[in-house]
Design a protein around this motif. Sequence first.
Motif, mmCIF file in Angstrom:
data_model
loop_
_atom_site.group_PDB
_atom_site.id
_atom_site.type_symbol
_atom_site.label_atom_id
_atom_site.label_comp_id
_atom_site.label_asym_id
_atom_site.label_seq_id
_atom_site.Cartn_x
_atom_site.Cartn_y
_atom_site.Cartn_z
ATOM 1 N N PHE A 15 -23.418 66.244 -47.816
ATOM 2 C CA PHE A 15 -22.553 65.638 -48.837
ATOM 3 C C PHE A 15 -21.279 66.443 -49.002
ATOM 4 O O PHE A 15 -21.199 67.610 -48.620
ATOM 5 C CB PHE A 15 -23.277 65.536 -50.182
ATOM 6 C CG PHE A 15 -23.487 66.871 -50.873
ATOM 7 C CD1 PHE A 15 -22.598 67.315 -51.847
ATOM 8 C CD2 PHE A 15 -24.572 67.682 -50.561
ATOM 9 C CE1 PHE A 15 -22.780 68.540 -52.486
ATOM 10 C CE2 PHE A 15 -24.767 68.898 -51.197
ATOM 11 C CZ PHE A 15 -23.864 69.331 -52.152
ATOM 12 N N THR A 16 -20.278 65.793 -49.590
ATOM 13 C CA THR A 16 -19.095 66.486 -50.090
ATOM 14 C C THR A 16 -19.055 66.293 -51.601
ATOM 15 O O THR A 16 -19.557 65.299 -52.133
ATOM 16 C CB THR A 16 -17.789 65.942 -49.484
ATOM 17 O OG1 THR A 16 -17.566 64.594 -49.950
ATOM 18 C CG2 THR A 16 -17.836 65.956 -47.961
ATOM 19 N N ILE A 17 -18.461 67.251 -52.281
ATOM 20 C CA ILE A 17 -18.244 67.155 -53.723
ATOM 21 C C ILE A 17 -16.802 67.556 -53.969
ATOM 22 O O ILE A 17 -16.292 68.483 -53.337
ATOM 23 C CB ILE A 17 -19.244 68.040 -54.499
ATOM 24 C CG1 ILE A 17 -19.195 67.752 -55.998
ATOM 25 C CG2 ILE A 17 -19.064 69.516 -54.198
ATOM 26 C CD1 ILE A 17 -20.366 68.364 -56.769
ATOM 27 N N CYS A 18 -16.119 66.843 -54.842
ATOM 28 C CA CYS A 18 -14.684 67.069 -54.961
ATOM 29 C C CYS A 18 -14.183 66.678 -56.349
ATOM 30 O O CYS A 18 -14.514 65.608 -56.869
ATOM 31 C CB CYS A 18 -13.949 66.243 -53.904
ATOM 32 S SG CYS A 18 -12.147 66.400 -53.953
ATOM 33 N N VAL B 71 -13.214 58.663 -39.160
ATOM 34 C CA VAL B 71 -13.337 59.357 -37.872
ATOM 35 C C VAL B 71 -14.651 60.134 -37.807
ATOM 36 O O VAL B 71 -15.390 60.065 -36.825
ATOM 37 C CB VAL B 71 -12.144 60.312 -37.650
ATOM 38 C CG1 VAL B 71 -12.306 61.080 -36.341
ATOM 39 C CG2 VAL B 71 -10.831 59.535 -37.658
ATOM 40 N N LEU B 72 -14.961 60.855 -38.884
ATOM 41 C CA LEU B 72 -16.173 61.688 -38.920
ATOM 42 C C LEU B 72 -17.444 60.872 -39.057
ATOM 43 O O LEU B 72 -18.510 61.271 -38.581
ATOM 44 C CB LEU B 72 -16.083 62.688 -40.081
ATOM 45 C CG LEU B 72 -14.978 63.731 -39.991
ATOM 46 C CD1 LEU B 72 -14.874 64.502 -41.297
ATOM 47 C CD2 LEU B 72 -15.234 64.678 -38.833
ATOM 48 N N ARG B 73 -17.359 59.774 -39.797
ATOM 49 C CA ARG B 73 -18.458 58.850 -40.013
ATOM 50 C C ARG B 73 -19.761 59.557 -40.397
ATOM 51 O O ARG B 73 -19.800 60.256 -41.387
ATOM 52 C CB ARG B 73 -18.638 57.936 -38.790
ATOM 53 C CG ARG B 73 -17.354 57.115 -38.488
ATOM 54 C CD ARG B 73 -17.543 56.135 -37.384
ATOM 55 N NE ARG B 73 -18.392 55.008 -37.797
ATOM 56 C CZ ARG B 73 -17.953 53.957 -38.468
ATOM 57 N NH1 ARG B 73 -16.691 53.850 -38.843
ATOM 58 N NH2 ARG B 73 -18.798 52.972 -38.784
ATOM 59 N N GLU B 74 -20.830 59.459 -39.595
ATOM 60 C CA GLU B 74 -22.131 59.989 -39.997
ATOM 61 C C GLU B 74 -22.253 61.495 -39.850
ATOM 62 O O GLU B 74 -23.331 62.057 -40.081
ATOM 63 C CB GLU B 74 -23.249 59.292 -39.221
ATOM 64 C CG GLU B 74 -23.440 57.844 -39.621
ATOM 65 C CD GLU B 74 -24.677 57.214 -39.017
ATOM 66 O OE1 GLU B 74 -25.754 57.845 -39.065
ATOM 67 O OE2 GLU B 74 -24.565 56.096 -38.486
ATOM 68 N N VAL C 143 -16.971 49.606 -44.835
ATOM 69 C CA VAL C 143 -18.084 50.414 -45.355
ATOM 70 C C VAL C 143 -18.914 49.548 -46.299
ATOM 71 O O VAL C 143 -18.389 49.014 -47.280
ATOM 72 C CB VAL C 143 -17.573 51.664 -46.089
ATOM 73 C CG1 VAL C 143 -18.741 52.471 -46.654
ATOM 74 C CG2 VAL C 143 -16.735 52.531 -45.147
ATOM 75 N N ALA C 144 -20.198 49.415 -46.008
ATOM 76 C CA ALA C 144 -21.057 48.530 -46.794
ATOM 77 C C ALA C 144 -22.070 49.277 -47.648
ATOM 78 O O ALA C 144 -22.883 48.656 -48.327
ATOM 79 C CB ALA C 144 -21.781 47.556 -45.867
ATOM 80 N N ASN C 145 -22.037 50.599 -47.608
ATOM 81 C CA ASN C 145 -23.014 51.392 -48.362
ATOM 82 C C ASN C 145 -22.252 52.378 -49.240
ATOM 83 O O ASN C 145 -21.676 53.344 -48.732
ATOM 84 C CB ASN C 145 -23.931 52.139 -47.391
ATOM 85 C CG ASN C 145 -25.119 52.794 -48.076
ATOM 86 O OD1 ASN C 145 -25.398 52.529 -49.254
ATOM 87 N ND2 ASN C 145 -25.820 53.657 -47.357
ATOM 88 N N PHE D 130 -21.853 56.111 -44.089
ATOM 89 C CA PHE D 130 -21.962 55.314 -42.874
ATOM 90 C C PHE D 130 -23.409 55.275 -42.396
ATOM 91 O O PHE D 130 -23.708 54.604 -41.404
ATOM 92 C CB PHE D 130 -21.043 55.888 -41.790
ATOM 93 C CG PHE D 130 -19.586 55.810 -42.147
ATOM 94 C CD1 PHE D 130 -18.835 54.698 -41.804
ATOM 95 C CD2 PHE D 130 -18.969 56.836 -42.863
ATOM 96 C CE1 PHE D 130 -17.496 54.610 -42.153
ATOM 97 C CE2 PHE D 130 -17.631 56.759 -43.216
ATOM 98 C CZ PHE D 130 -16.887 55.637 -42.857
ATOM 99 N N ALA D 131 -24.274 55.996 -43.078
ATOM 100 C CA ALA D 131 -25.707 55.939 -42.794
ATOM 101 C C ALA D 131 -26.303 54.744 -43.546
ATOM 102 O O ALA D 131 -25.616 54.067 -44.313
ATOM 103 C CB ALA D 131 -26.383 57.239 -43.213
ATOM 104 N N ASP D 132 -27.601 54.484 -43.339
ATOM 105 C CA ASP D 132 -28.194 53.276 -43.914
ATOM 106 C C ASP D 132 -29.259 53.539 -44.967
ATOM 107 O O ASP D 132 -30.015 52.633 -45.323
ATOM 108 C CB ASP D 132 -28.758 52.378 -42.814
ATOM 109 C CG ASP D 132 -29.859 53.037 -41.997
ATOM 110 O OD1 ASP D 132 -30.146 54.230 -42.236
ATOM 111 O OD2 ASP D 132 -30.435 52.369 -41.117
#
Length: 435
Positions: A177-180, A234-237, A264-266, A287-289
Amino acid sequence: MDLATKPPYETVDFKALAQQDEAFNIIWQRHSGKLDFQDPNTTKSLTKALLKVDFGLQLEVPDDRLCPPVPNRWNYVSWIHALLDATNPSYSSHYDPGRQVIGLDIGTGASAIYTMLCLKSRPAWTMCATDVDKKSFESAARNLTINNLITRAKLLQTIDSQPLVPLQYLGVNKLDFTICNPPFFADQTDMQQSLIGKGKSAKPNAVCTGSENEMVCRGGDLGFVTRIVEESLVLRESITWYTSMFGKMSSAKSIIGLIKEKGVANWAVGSIDVGGGTKRWIVAWSFADYRPCNSIARIEKIANEYLPFPTEYRFTLPANIDINAAKYTIEQQARRLHIRWNWDSQSATGVGEASGNVWSRAYRREHERRMRELATSEARDAEMHSSVEDMKVALAFRIAVAEITREVVIEWLRGSEQVLWESFCGMVHRSFKKP
């Protein structure tokens, strides 16, 4: 209290805090129990006291750098906890003490508060933290050091030309994860007008001690997070969940519109409101499911177009079906399907994984034909076992029978096909409808 499961703040009991922290008690007594949040010394003393009493953390922050309020920072971290726990590959939905997680604190600031809260509350986690400001970076390193957390952190002082998610410079290939907490203001004028409450019904309830580089960037929070979105395409998953806080709902809505536009659907939407008139919003996208539950991913006071598709479907059992019959129906129905399935009879809960629409008539006819072609029952069993074990998961779900409310509750745990999820819910529901 176990920090790993410490709930979000709803309010702060200042009187009780004063009894536990001597430095804060001096200010509390001086102001006769009426705190002046426009006084930097008061806000800094409060932050230090909360970190010390509630988290066992020490804090040192230069007077010309942001001293963050603890409640909304912790509530953001707590939301991250819930998001990751709900999208656990084991589908447990609970905190797993042994789960190795690595996060990135983008713009950690002089306090490194997000990094410290993450590391302190989850002992198996490690954190990366970045900042472009030398003074803030050095202060962050000092705070991690004095709290004995530096060995679980990887710090990187960045420059403006580097990505906001600098994986190659951090030397990591994947993050959970990222936190910002991005700079909220687009320019100095925007910042000054906000700090005096221009255009608002009331002035800000607390003084801001942040420097210009902490509070201002081109495009404000929307511009900053737009850069993260562009990098995520670009980085996606490589990062499971990209997340950021927003100071304005309009910015959060714009980012949701942008990620939807990019396919992006999620995603998930959270909010932070601990009183005092200051509210914040959180947007996460993936980008994961793995699908988070509704209580994490969907807040109520925002238009439906900005919310992700619901991941829970529930229906009430007909009056003529008792609880035990409902449990039996679900268990037997699942076992007839070509899926991975695990049923816990004590909790009346089952978790399943399917490779596709294995409940359709066409699939079942073809599956039965293949089974008939195999000469022996042993060959059929071997084929069934190998095909299920090796299958690619298109849908993961949890089904529970709630005895008190007499409901069947279905949760979408994993999958990218909304139509497949809806089809499965419809199939289960039809099993309980009157003929």
